[in-house]
Design a protein around this motif. Structure first.
Motif, PDB file in Angstrom:
ATOM      1  N   ILE A 111      20.914 -65.608  -3.310  1.00 51.03           N
ATOM      2  CA  ILE A 111      19.874 -64.717  -3.815  1.00 51.03           C
ATOM      3  C   ILE A 111      19.483 -63.690  -2.749  1.00 51.03           C
ATOM      4  CG2 ILE A 111      19.008 -66.406  -5.464  1.00 51.03           C
ATOM      5  CD1 ILE A 111      16.669 -66.936  -3.561  1.00 51.03           C
ATOM      6  N   PHE A 112      19.858 -63.963  -1.484  1.00 50.04           N
ATOM      7  CA  PHE A 112      19.681 -63.006  -0.390  1.00 50.04           C
ATOM      8  C   PHE A 112      20.985 -62.895   0.378  1.00 50.04           C
ATOM      9  CE2 PHE A 112      15.320 -64.747  -0.887  1.00 50.04           C
ATOM     10  CZ  PHE A 112      14.651 -63.558  -1.188  1.00 50.04           C
ATOM     11  N   HIS A 113      21.235 -61.703   0.918  1.00 53.13           N
ATOM     12  CA  HIS A 113      22.437 -61.461   1.703  1.00 53.13           C
ATOM     13  C   HIS A 113      22.099 -60.372   2.725  1.00 53.13           C
ATOM     14  CE1 HIS A 113      26.630 -62.327   2.222  1.00 53.13           C
ATOM     15  NE2 HIS A 113      26.976 -61.062   2.182  1.00 53.13           N
ATOM     16  N   PRO A 114      22.772 -60.337   3.874  1.00 53.04           N
ATOM     17  CA  PRO A 114      22.516 -59.255   4.839  1.00 53.04           C
ATOM     18  C   PRO A 114      22.613 -57.893   4.183  1.00 53.04           C
ATOM     19  CG  PRO A 114      23.861 -60.954   5.849  1.00 53.04           C
ATOM     20  CD  PRO A 114      23.727 -61.338   4.399  1.00 53.04           C
ATOM     21  N   ILE A 115      21.686 -57.037   4.497  1.00 50.99           N
ATOM     22  CA  ILE A 115      21.492 -55.806   3.714  1.00 50.99           C
ATOM     23  C   ILE A 115      22.658 -54.850   3.785  1.00 50.99           C
ATOM     24  CG2 ILE A 115      20.351 -54.458   5.543  1.00 50.99           C
ATOM     25  CD1 ILE A 115      18.350 -53.592   3.283  1.00 50.99           C
ATOM     26  N   GLU A 116      23.451 -54.901   4.856  1.00 51.22           N
ATOM     27  CA  GLU A 116      24.556 -53.952   4.959  1.00 51.22           C
ATOM     28  C   GLU A 116      25.627 -54.219   3.903  1.00 51.22           C
ATOM     29  OE1 GLU A 116      23.550 -55.924   7.354  1.00 51.22           O
ATOM     30  OE2 GLU A 116      25.166 -56.948   8.418  1.00 51.22           O
ATOM     31  N   ASP A 117      25.592 -55.421   3.270  1.00 49.51           N
ATOM     32  CA  ASP A 117      26.600 -55.742   2.279  1.00 49.51           C
ATOM     33  C   ASP A 117      26.082 -55.661   0.845  1.00 49.51           C
ATOM     34  OD1 ASP A 117      28.791 -56.253   3.988  1.00 49.51           O
ATOM     35  OD2 ASP A 117      27.854 -58.121   4.594  1.00 49.51           O
ATOM     36  N   ILE A 118      24.869 -55.107   0.642  1.00 48.53           N
ATOM     37  CA  ILE A 118      24.380 -54.918  -0.704  1.00 48.53           C
ATOM     38  C   ILE A 118      25.197 -53.822  -1.385  1.00 48.53           C
ATOM     39  CG2 ILE A 118      22.384 -54.203  -2.085  1.00 48.53           C
ATOM     40  CD1 ILE A 118      22.206 -56.984  -0.725  1.00 48.53           C
ATOM     41  N   PRO A 119      25.722 -54.065  -2.585  1.00 48.74           N
ATOM     42  CA  PRO A 119      26.488 -53.009  -3.265  1.00 48.74           C
ATOM     43  C   PRO A 119      25.649 -51.751  -3.442  1.00 48.74           C
ATOM     44  CG  PRO A 119      26.735 -55.127  -4.390  1.00 48.74           C
ATOM     45  CD  PRO A 119      25.664 -55.304  -3.355  1.00 48.74           C
ATOM     46  N   ILE A 120      26.099 -50.636  -2.861  1.00 45.13           N
ATOM     47  CA  ILE A 120      25.320 -49.398  -2.846  1.00 45.13           C
ATOM     48  C   ILE A 120      25.051 -48.892  -4.267  1.00 45.13           C
ATOM     49  CG2 ILE A 120      25.315 -46.982  -2.112  1.00 45.13           C
ATOM     50  CD1 ILE A 120      24.862 -49.043   0.114  1.00 45.13           C
ATOM     51  N   GLU A 121      26.046 -49.060  -5.168  1.00 43.06           N
ATOM     52  CA  GLU A 121      25.849 -48.537  -6.516  1.00 43.06           C
ATOM     53  C   GLU A 121      24.698 -49.272  -7.222  1.00 43.06           C
ATOM     54  OE1 GLU A 121      29.207 -51.596  -6.662  1.00 43.06           O
ATOM     55  OE2 GLU A 121      28.506 -49.982  -5.362  1.00 43.06           O
ATOM     56  N   ASN A 122      24.555 -50.572  -6.950  1.00 42.11           N
ATOM     57  CA  ASN A 122      23.457 -51.325  -7.559  1.00 42.11           C
ATOM     58  C   ASN A 122      22.126 -50.882  -6.989  1.00 42.11           C
ATOM     59  OD1 ASN A 122      25.304 -52.719  -9.027  1.00 42.11           O
ATOM     60  ND2 ASN A 122      25.194 -54.608  -7.844  1.00 42.11           N
ATOM     61  N   ALA A 123      22.068 -50.731  -5.677  1.00 38.99           N
ATOM     62  CA  ALA A 123      20.818 -50.341  -5.033  1.00 38.99           C
ATOM     63  C   ALA A 123      20.386 -48.954  -5.517  1.00 38.99           C
ATOM     64  CB  ALA A 123      20.980 -50.342  -3.522  1.00 38.99           C
ATOM     65  N   ASP A 124      21.332 -48.023  -5.622  1.00 43.32           N
ATOM     66  CA  ASP A 124      21.002 -46.683  -6.092  1.00 43.32           C
ATOM     67  C   ASP A 124      20.445 -46.723  -7.503  1.00 43.32           C
ATOM     68  OD1 ASP A 124      21.746 -45.500  -3.768  1.00 43.32           O
ATOM     69  OD2 ASP A 124      23.704 -44.826  -4.454  1.00 43.32           O
ATOM     70  N   TYR A 125      21.044 -47.543  -8.331  1.00 44.42           N
ATOM     71  CA  TYR A 125      20.614 -47.616  -9.726  1.00 44.42           C
ATOM     72  C   TYR A 125      19.177 -48.095  -9.835  1.00 44.42           C
ATOM     73  CZ  TYR A 125      20.526 -48.840 -14.670  1.00 44.42           C
ATOM     74  OH  TYR A 125      20.187 -48.938 -15.987  1.00 44.42           O
ATOM     75  N   PHE A 126      18.873 -49.163  -9.112  1.00 42.33           N
ATOM     76  CA  PHE A 126      17.537 -49.731  -9.199  1.00 42.33           C
ATOM     77  C   PHE A 126      16.496 -48.872  -8.493  1.00 42.33           C
ATOM     78  CE2 PHE A 126      19.737 -53.653 -10.389  1.00 42.33           C
ATOM     79  CZ  PHE A 126      18.937 -54.061 -11.443  1.00 42.33           C
ATOM     80  N   LEU A 127      16.899 -48.227  -7.404  1.00 45.95           N
ATOM     81  CA  LEU A 127      15.908 -47.541  -6.583  1.00 45.95           C
ATOM     82  C   LEU A 127      15.638 -46.098  -7.026  1.00 45.95           C
ATOM     83  CD1 LEU A 127      17.014 -48.795  -3.075  1.00 45.95           C
ATOM     84  CD2 LEU A 127      14.894 -49.369  -4.236  1.00 45.95           C
ATOM     85  N   HIS A 128      16.616 -45.458  -7.655  1.00 46.80           N
ATOM     86  CA  HIS A 128      16.489 -44.013  -7.813  1.00 46.80           C
ATOM     87  C   HIS A 128      16.556 -43.504  -9.253  1.00 46.80           C
ATOM     88  CE1 HIS A 128      16.607 -43.809  -3.518  1.00 46.80           C
ATOM     89  NE2 HIS A 128      17.829 -44.289  -3.456  1.00 46.80           N
ATOM     90  N   GLN A 129      16.920 -44.323 -10.211  1.00 49.66           N
ATOM     91  CA  GLN A 129      17.101 -43.794 -11.544  1.00 49.66           C
ATOM     92  C   GLN A 129      16.060 -44.333 -12.513  1.00 49.66           C
ATOM     93  OE1 GLN A 129      20.957 -43.547 -13.163  1.00 49.66           O
ATOM     94  NE2 GLN A 129      21.985 -43.177 -11.241  1.00 49.66           N
ATOM     95  N   ASP A 130      15.570 -43.458 -13.365  1.00 49.87           N
ATOM     96  CA  ASP A 130      14.662 -43.867 -14.426  1.00 49.87           C
ATOM     97  C   ASP A 130      15.415 -44.789 -15.388  1.00 49.87           C
ATOM     98  OD1 ASP A 130      13.123 -40.604 -14.557  1.00 49.87           O
ATOM     99  OD2 ASP A 130      12.618 -42.371 -13.364  1.00 49.87           O
ATOM    100  N   PRO A 131      14.714 -45.711 -16.086  1.00 46.91           N
ATOM    101  CA  PRO A 131      13.264 -45.889 -16.095  1.00 46.91           C
ATOM    102  C   PRO A 131      12.764 -46.905 -15.069  1.00 46.91           C
ATOM    103  CG  PRO A 131      14.231 -47.289 -17.752  1.00 46.91           C
ATOM    104  CD  PRO A 131      15.382 -46.585 -17.068  1.00 46.91           C
ATOM    105  N   TYR A 132      13.579 -47.281 -14.089  1.00 40.40           N
ATOM    106  CA  TYR A 132      13.170 -48.315 -13.146  1.00 40.40           C
ATOM    107  C   TYR A 132      12.228 -47.758 -12.089  1.00 40.40           C
ATOM    108  CZ  TYR A 132      16.668 -51.328 -15.198  1.00 40.40           C
ATOM    109  OH  TYR A 132      17.382 -52.086 -16.080  1.00 40.40           O
ATOM    110  N   HIS A 133      11.242 -48.538 -11.769  1.00 38.92           N
ATOM    111  CA  HIS A 133      10.302 -48.181 -10.707  1.00 38.92           C
ATOM    112  C   HIS A 133      10.981 -48.417  -9.364  1.00 38.92           C
ATOM    113  CE1 HIS A 133       6.765 -48.485  -8.060  1.00 38.92           C
ATOM    114  NE2 HIS A 133       6.122 -47.803  -8.969  1.00 38.92           N
ATOM    115  N   ASN A 134      10.636 -47.607  -8.375  1.00 39.53           N
ATOM    116  CA  ASN A 134      11.211 -47.815  -7.042  1.00 39.53           C
ATOM    117  C   ASN A 134      10.897 -49.220  -6.548  1.00 39.53           C
ATOM    118  OD1 ASN A 134      12.204 -45.259  -6.998  1.00 39.53           O
ATOM    119  ND2 ASN A 134      10.577 -44.409  -5.721  1.00 39.53           N
ATOM    120  N   GLY A 135      11.907 -49.935  -6.084  1.00 38.54           N
ATOM    121  CA  GLY A 135      11.706 -51.268  -5.532  1.00 38.54           C
ATOM    122  C   GLY A 135      11.757 -51.234  -4.022  1.00 38.54           C
ATOM    123  N   ARG A 136      11.859 -52.406  -3.428  1.00 40.63           N
ATOM    124  CA  ARG A 136      12.046 -52.487  -1.990  1.00 40.63           C
ATOM    125  C   ARG A 136      13.276 -53.336  -1.725  1.00 40.63           C
ATOM    126  NH1 ARG A 136       7.846 -56.434   1.039  1.00 40.63           N
ATOM    127  NH2 ARG A 136       9.384 -56.030   2.652  1.00 40.63           N
TER     128      ARG A 136
END
Length: 381
Positions: A111-136
């Motif tokens: 459920i947690f992994h070192p941040i450098e290996d987080i899939p960038i496409e997933n992070a971009d989707y959740f963090l930057h695109q509507d209708p999702y609120h910016n997460g951390r």
């Protein structure tokens, strides 16, 4: 022949046989570069429910795991145990028991992994695109401790000496993660025993299908992360509001008739606000101690004794009730906390009222305390 993981096979899977000798930067590098973990890496995003502060972390890859997609019967589960058959991620620590051993390994579905290996496409989707609120961002490790290499052994039926060994290795893991010497995690406390503490270690146990256990082989889950679960944050907030820890408050305020057993340095109680029959708290009386690794030898022994008594009583009484035995165990540690364990048996279903914070309990605290006292007394004879 009883099912178990052979020691020789475990050693062949071991990155290390002694976590105390494994340098943290090597552990970090190994977890970061593990191709098995990468294919099931979490999305790396945390969202917060603004109503109550509950944290939600996302791992789309967990939907692919066998125990999510398969519909195993009890017979199939008994015939095939991936842990006994050595289908395990790298092992990080092994400690022998009088029979068998306990060991710690990486979780293949973290459920947690070192941040450098987080899939960038997933992070971009959740963090930057509507209708999702910016997460951390959320990151860290997700490890498992197998209480015993013997398939049918767990805290409730291990010899006390073996259970104590398992507990000590869990405490050692907690210390190794919290007191690591790198800047992988930001500081969470200035000092504990003159040591800097970084990040948060949350330890839980699921036992039984209705409590969320996907494997029968007894284990604990250990999450090391940059985020503090709301339940643990509540412990910190309680201390700030009341100028005392929640554990100290309960020792002072919980009615005496709800005491299940006093071990000396540790006390087992039913909380006066019991939400479900047989709920219990196992409290370390020295509320200045916040972590497992801070406990001295008598406290360790009494905590393990109380833990075994509590779990044995839950399993026996749930069988008497005609309910499949299942419980969650939560180790409450961390900033502001006075160390205590929480036992939450699945003695009632969760309904809609419970989801809005209105718990309807089909027993009362005094009755549960008496049941538990009698059962522990019987099992101790």
């Amino acid at each position: 022949m009883r099912k178990q993981l052979p020691l020789a096979l475990a050693k062949s899977l071991a990155l290390s046989e002694d976590l105390d000798q494994l340098q943290f930067h090597l552990l970090l590098e190994n977890i970061s570069q593990d191709p098995q973990l990468k294919q099931f890496a979490p999305d790396g995003v945390c969202q917060i429910d603004p109503r109550n502060g509950n944290l939600v972390i996302y791992n789309s890859a967990r939907a692919k795991r066998v125990h999510t997609t398969a519909q195993p019967t009890a017979v199939k589960e008994d015939q095939h145990c991936p842990i006994c058959e050595g289908e395990s991620a790298d092992i990080l620590d092994i400690a022998e028991h009088s029979e068998g051993f306990t060991f710690i390994n990486k979780n293949l579905y973290p459920i947690f992994h070192p941040i450098e290996d987080i899939p960038i496409e997933n992070a971009d989707y959740f963090l930057h695109q509507d209708p999702y609120h910016n997460g951390r961002a959320s990151y860290g490790f997700h490890l498992l401790q197998w209480t015993s290499s013997l398939h049918n052994k767990d805290w409730h039926n291990l010899p006390f000496g073996d259970a104590l060994i398992s507990f000590k290795r869990l405490a050692a893991l907690e210390k190794n993660l919290l007191c690591q010497p790198t800047d992988f995690m930001s500081r969470s406390e200035t000092q504990v025993n003159q040591e800097v503490v970084s990040g948060y270690v949350s330890i839980i146990k699921n036992f039984g299908a209705t409590a969320g256990a996907s494997l029968v082989h007894g284990h604990q889950q250990i999450a090391y992360s940059n985020i503090l679960p709301q339940h643990f944050f509540n412990n910190l907030r309680f201390r700030k509001r009341h100028n005392k820890s929640f554990s100290r408050y309960m020792l002072e305020e919980n009615p005496s008739e709800l005491l299940v057993k006093d071990y000396g340095e540790v006390q087992l109680i039913v909380p006066y606000f019991m939400k479900r029959p047989l709920d219990m708290l196992l409290i370390v009386k020295d509320s200045d101690k916040r972590y497992l690794h801070q406990l001295n030898s008598p406290e360790q022994q009494q905590l393990v004794n109380g833990m075994q008594h509590a779990i044995q009583a839950i399993l026996h009484l749930m069988e008497q009730m005609g309910i499949p035995p299942a419980y969650n165990m939560i180790i409450n540690n961390g900033p502001g906390c006075g160390l205590y364990l929480e036992f939450l048996p699945k003695t009632q279903m969760m309904g809609g009222y419970e989801q809005i914070g209105l718990f309807v309990c089909q027993s009362n605290a005094a009755h549960s305390a008496e049941q538990l006292r009698q059962q522990i007394c019987l099992s101790s004879d």
